[in-house]
Design a protein around this motif. Sequence first.
Motif, short mmCIF file in Angstrom:
data_model
loop_
_atom_site.label_atom_id
_atom_site.label_comp_id
_atom_site.label_asym_id
_atom_site.label_seq_id
_atom_site.Cartn_x
_atom_site.Cartn_y
_atom_site.Cartn_z
N VAL A 84 -1.28 -0.68 0.34
CA VAL A 84 -1.55 -1.83 -0.54
C VAL A 84 -0.36 -2.08 -1.46
O VAL A 84 0.04 -3.23 -1.66
N THR A 85 0.25 -1.01 -1.99
CA THR A 85 1.39 -1.19 -2.88
C THR A 85 2.56 -1.85 -2.14
O THR A 85 3.16 -2.81 -2.61
N THR A 86 2.88 -1.30 -0.95
CA THR A 86 3.98 -1.88 -0.18
C THR A 86 3.70 -3.33 0.16
O THR A 86 4.54 -4.21 -0.03
N PHE A 87 2.48 -3.58 0.65
CA PHE A 87 2.15 -4.95 1.05
C PHE A 87 2.22 -5.89 -0.15
O PHE A 87 2.68 -7.03 -0.02
#
Lengths: 261, 309
Positions: free
Chosen positions: B123-126
């Motif tokens: 979720v963080t990367t996306f």
Amino acid sequence: MRRGKPWAWLVFVLGALYFMLPLVATIQFALSIRRGTYSLDAFTNVLYDAHFQESFVYSFIIGLCAIVVGVLIVAPAAYFVRLRLPRLRPIIEFLTLLPLVIPAIVLVFGYIRLYNTSSFINLTGSALGTDILLTFAYVALALPYMYRAVDTGLRTIDVQTLTEAANILGANTPTILFKVIFPNIIVALLSGAFLTLAIVIGEFTIASLLNRPAFGVYMQNVGANRAYEPAALAIISFIFTWVAMGMIQLLARFAPKTAPS
Amino acid sequence: MFPSSNEPLTGATNVAPVGRGGWIGRLPRLRLGEVLGVAPFIIFAVMFLVLPPFYLFGLAFTDKAGQFTLQNIVDLGQPLIVSAFWISILISAASALIGAVVGLFIALAVIRGNLPGWIRAVVTTFSGVASNFAGIPLAFAFISTVGRLGILTILLRTVFHIDIYRSGFNLFTFSGLTLIYCYFQIPLTILLITPAIDGLKREWSEAAETLGAKPWQFWTYVGIPVLWPNLLGTLSLLFANAFGAVATAYALTGTSINIITLQLYAQIRGDALQNPGLGAAIALAMVAIAAFANVIYLIVRTRAERWLK
């Protein structure tokens, strides 16, 4: 063992749906340029288009220039603020936040009015001048992110000790900056660089109002004239953004840490 | 002519009189180094962030003959421009509000919902990617999905017999633009609010639970008040973010949806309003509105901080 609460799973799955659907649909749309079968024609049409290559290279080069100028402007300022001028910090931070409050279209409107052919500093009169203006505009757009990246980088190293050590060895300020400080925050500088690139590469508003042949202007043009190629462009842009952000995450693992804890 | 690009280098070589100066040069040398280090930044900021808006402010109060006038400000009141401002404010407020609430829930689910660890990383990367995936390509993605011939539109019509365009949805209006803006507003919220949620200590909810508080009581009396300043900051940032957006709307609709950035774009491009002064007045009003959103945030934040002490 983490099993996850049901409501958390529900929120996550709904969110994933909202974010994945457009991507899946765009890929599917890009692949269906030929009736009844999947093909990569939309992608090859775009990638072999001379205008695609030219505009992408143009935006890439302007992006690189913006990164170099951005680093040369931001890094020394952040260094001196951290080392000797902490009283300037609120002013500098306020200035770096301005691009988040002043819309880009207002900034470029101001540039066109302020740096035109009849003005004291004429930048819009020639192609080179406009390229320089576009570069500075992109430096301004990326300023909040570049400053934050560099400042975070400086926080993880012991600026004071490194500077004193270099000073004792007879280094002058530029040597300290370029040979001691920059190599130590290279990961932060590169993070700022990739973020700048991600922001700048498909930028439309400023490039189009300055009449430069940038990638964003090219994409808009394709969007107005083609049906399937825009979807391919969207996927290509998404992959490019993903690579730029992925590089930042990858780099973060190699960040040196010399700060006293 | 371009101090911001040249001075760091030339300035840097000037600051280095190691062999000369001695005791006389010591103090001034330090000062000079600092000044030359910070000067390019200040000069750049003045030339490209401070002066341009101020120049437009001046232009907004000048008529075509160069005399002082309030006419441009008065002209902001014409129906076309008022409605453009109004639609822009509505879209920005709606996408900021939805983005902040949905982003908050996703961040809460990921951080405090006991989901597997890899989900947080994904979720963080996306979020990092999606918050930067805006402008022209984002419009293309949504046209391919829920445009009139979009994959989802056709799927819903042929398989489920739901015609979203008959039921009032239109990608090329308020609802569509709000839906699209959420695609970068939600991830931006997740990135901005995650550190604050990490700051909510587990002990607090455990303490609340021990004292017999239900989860909703913990959130209404502890969680949300603590997150409040951050949420408001996020909201004002999201508002300004959507308020200044041009490219997505432009790629989507040409200039058929009447939002203020597209009005200003048409004015700069081809003098569509036939009055440069009016364009400057629009720019002035846009900055005022974006700044106003941030001032509200600053006021509420100082009050919230006082209350938290």
